[in-house]
Each structure stands twice: as structure tokens, then as C-alpha cells.
Write an enzyme that holds these catalytic residues in place. Structure first.
Site, PDB file in Angstrom:
ATOM      1  N   SER A 161      48.163  36.221  49.407  1.00 56.67           N
ATOM      2  CA  SER A 161      48.985  37.043  48.500  1.00 56.67           C
ATOM      3  C   SER A 161      49.743  38.166  49.190  1.00 56.67           C
ATOM      4  CB  SER A 161      48.117  37.632  47.395  1.00 56.67           C
ATOM      5  OG  SER A 161      47.835  36.625  46.467  1.00 56.67           O
ATOM      6  N   LYS A 176      53.401  37.887  48.969  1.00 52.24           N
ATOM      7  CA  LYS A 176      54.155  38.280  47.761  1.00 52.24           C
ATOM      8  C   LYS A 176      55.020  39.516  48.026  1.00 52.24           C
ATOM      9  CE  LYS A 176      50.553  36.207  44.869  1.00 52.24           C
ATOM     10  NZ  LYS A 176      49.320  36.449  44.106  1.00 52.24           N
ATOM     11  N   TYR A 183      45.081  43.906  42.417  1.00 52.34           N
ATOM     12  CA  TYR A 183      44.723  43.317  41.114  1.00 52.34           C
ATOM     13  C   TYR A 183      43.874  44.270  40.288  1.00 52.34           C
ATOM     14  CZ  TYR A 183      46.104  39.731  44.294  1.00 52.34           C
ATOM     15  OH  TYR A 183      46.783  39.036  45.244  1.00 52.34           O
ATOM     16  N   VAL A 227      43.646  36.629  49.594  1.00 51.32           N
ATOM     17  CA  VAL A 227      42.305  36.031  49.633  1.00 51.32           C
ATOM     18  C   VAL A 227      41.949  35.430  50.999  1.00 51.32           C
ATOM     19  CG1 VAL A 227      42.007  35.623  47.146  1.00 51.32           C
ATOM     20  CG2 VAL A 227      43.057  33.853  48.571  1.00 51.32           C
TER      21      VAL A 227
END
Ligand code: GLN
Length: 309
Positions: free
Chosen positions: A66, A69, A245, A263
Site C-alpha cells: 500500500s 498508493k 488505516y 502489508v
């Protein structure tokens, strides 16, 4: 700051957490990531004036997941600017990165670009006037241009493993398509997304590639403007509020810097006007963020006294 004092900061911070190395749990919902050695640990700092320090496995490429992103968000903001916010919000989600429940209640508009649903919309936007292959190549070109060498690529084993097990991500895209928030085919969107998550980079590469975020969008080593100051500030704000998150508050509380995790166990943190810190340790906490990596960043921030407050 001299290289010697940077090395001292990094060394004493990393040594202070060394007994934790190996804790956490590697991501096993992507089978190829389950095979990574949990004992790996790397850290790197790069400052705006080009000084650097590295520790442990800082040169070893790992799956950035991630963290990618941040790159797709940068490219999409350069492509369509603030129009992005018609399709993705910029609020913390308070939910897991791959949560489905909030998306239905909010009619297919993801909470932010860093949860999976939001990043899948970014992939859809990158696909405008591009094929899946050229979209992925656009991200790789962006990275290779900053790094100045053509060596950043995809770990194809991880990409295949992700695509084969992308059931949740596929549900998110299908649902958003039913809400008219996806323009391309579900498989093209998943293809771009899973491939960019599978980019392999080292801590040193990641620090180098995000230096522009510490200098309001300007890369001081290659002397290039990567993005406008206004949009760079937006990226840092979203990293601060949404980069971890449903543990973004905990990360901000402990580290106090904009950051983005993946992750694969990597975390990049931006120190505005100073530089970039990247850590890698594959064992994750229950929110999917690197357990030891977060402790290492907390120690680095404390010893260096770098924070945005
Ligand atoms: N590719 C991963 C996924 O879609 C990325 C998740 C992450 O790094 N938090 O689940």
C-alpha cells in the site's frame, strides 16, 4: 546535520528496538508474502541535502504494497487535480484497509485514497487513455525517473499471488461499478492495482522516491518539481490522517509524522523540510501495519526530535 550524527540517531534508535525484531505476523492472505523472513529489518534516512544513513537490510527490495498508493495518488493528482475529490473523500475511515461495510453506506464513494477502495478508484483514473500495461509502466517510469536508474520493477510472483486471491478487492470494484464510480472493466482495474502493490523497492529506494514530499513537491537531488506545493501538502495531510488505516491515530500519537504503511511491512515517514525515513520489518500488528517498524519510527522520532508539532 552531518552523516555521522544521522548514523548515530538511526543506530541508537534501531538498537533500542532490536529485541523486538521478529514479532508480529507476516501477511498471509497474499500467499507470496507469507514466505518472507519475519526477521528481516531495514531502515534508512535521507535528508534534503543528500545526507543518508542506513541500518540492517536497508538495501533489500521488498513488496511495497500500500505504500504504492502514495505514488498513484501523486500521479492522479497531477492528472486531474482536485476533481479527484468528486470520486474519493479525504476523511479517515476508522475501518480496516479492505473494509466493505462503509462503502455501501456511503454509496460507493471511498473514504480516502489510501484504503483499498480509494486506491482502486485511483487505478481506474490512471487507466484513462491507457491500457493496464501502460498504466503500470507510467508508475514505474515515474519512480525510475526520480531514482535516475531503470531498476524499479514488479515482483511478478507477488502480483500473480495477489490477483489470484483478490476476492475482496474484486468485490469492492464490483460494488463501486454498480454505483457508477468505476469506468473501466473490473479486471483491468484489479490488474493495475495488484501490479502496483507488487512493486519491489528497498528502504533506500523508498526514501529517495519520496524526498519531494519533504520539500513541498520539489525533489532537491534531481532539481525537478514533481508536484505543486499545494498538492504535495494535500498528500502529506492524507498520509498524516489516513496512512495507517484504523490505526492512523495511534501512529500519529506515537510517531507524529505523516506516514504510509504497506502489508509487506514497510513504512515511509515524511519529515517536512528535513527528509524521509523508511523502515521495513515484515511482522504486522492487527491493523496490518509493521509492528517493529512502528516502534523503530517512534524511537527515531524521539531521538531526533523530528515532528510536525
Ligand atoms: N495489496 C494489498 C491489498 O490489496 C495492499 C494492502 C496493504 O498494504 N495494506 O490488500
Amino acid at each position: 546535520m552531518t552523516n555521522a550524527s544521522l548514523n548515530q540517531i538511526l543506530d541508537s534508535a534501531c538498537r533500542s528496538i532490536q529485541d523486538q525484531i521478529g514479532s508480529g505476523k507476516v501477511a498471509d492472505y497474499i500467499p507470496a508474502l507469507a514466505r518472507v523472513d519475519i526477521k528481516k529489518f531495514g531502515a534508512s534516512i535521507l535528508t534534503l541535502d543528500g545526507e543518508s544513513a542506513s541500518f540492517g537490510d536497508a538495501k533489500e527490495p521488498f513488496s511495497i504494497q500500500s505504500i504504492s498508493k502514495v505514488f498513484s495518488l501523486t500521479l492522479v493528482l497531477n492528472q486531474i487535480g482536485d476533481k479527484l475529490w468528486e470520486r474519493v473523500h479525504h476523511e479517515p475511515s476508522g475501518n480496516a484497509f479492505n473494509s466493505i461495510v462503509q462503502l455501501e453506506m456511503e454509496r460507493g464513494i471511498p473514504r480516502n485514497p489510501f484504503i483499498n477502495a480509494g486506491a482502486l478508484v485511483l487505478s481506474d483514473i490512471l487507466l484513462k487513455d491507457r491500457t493496464p500495461d501502460t498504466s503500470i509502466q507510467t508508475i514505474l517510469n515515474f519512480l525510475n525517473e526520480i531514482i535516475g536508474e531503470k531498476r524499479i520493477g514488479i515482483d511478478h510472483e507477488v502480483a500473480l499471488s495477489e490477483l489470484e486471491t483478490a476476492h475482496r478487492n474484486s468485490s469492492l470494484v464490483h460494488f463501486m461499478k454498480s454505483c457508477n464510480n468505476i469506468e473501466n472493466t473490473v479486471s483491468d482495474v484489479l490488474n493495475v492495482y495488484c501490479n502496483h502493490c507488487s512493486i519491489a523497492m528497498s528502504c533506500e529506494d523508498l526514501s529517495r522516491s519520496m524526498l519531494f514530499l519533504a520539500k513541498e513537491g520539489f525533489d532537491p537531488i534531481s532539481n525537478q518539481r514533481i508536484i505543486s506545493p499545494e498538492l504535495a501538502r494535500r498528500i502529506n495531510s492524507i498520509m498524516m490522517l489516513c496512512g495507517h488505516y484504523d490505526a492512523s491515530g495511534d501512529f500519529a500519537y506515537r510517531v507524529g509524522l505523516p506516514g504510509k504503511s504497506g502489508v509487506g511491512g514497510g513504512i515511509v515517514a515524511i519529515v517536512p523540510e528535513v527528509g524521509v525515513i523508511t523502515v521495513w520489518s515484515p511482522g504486522l500488528n492487527k491493523n496490518g501495519n509493521s509492528l517493529v517498524g512502528t516502534s523503530a519510527l517512534e524511537a527515531i522520532a524521539k531521538i531526533s526530535n523530528w515532528n510536525i508539532l
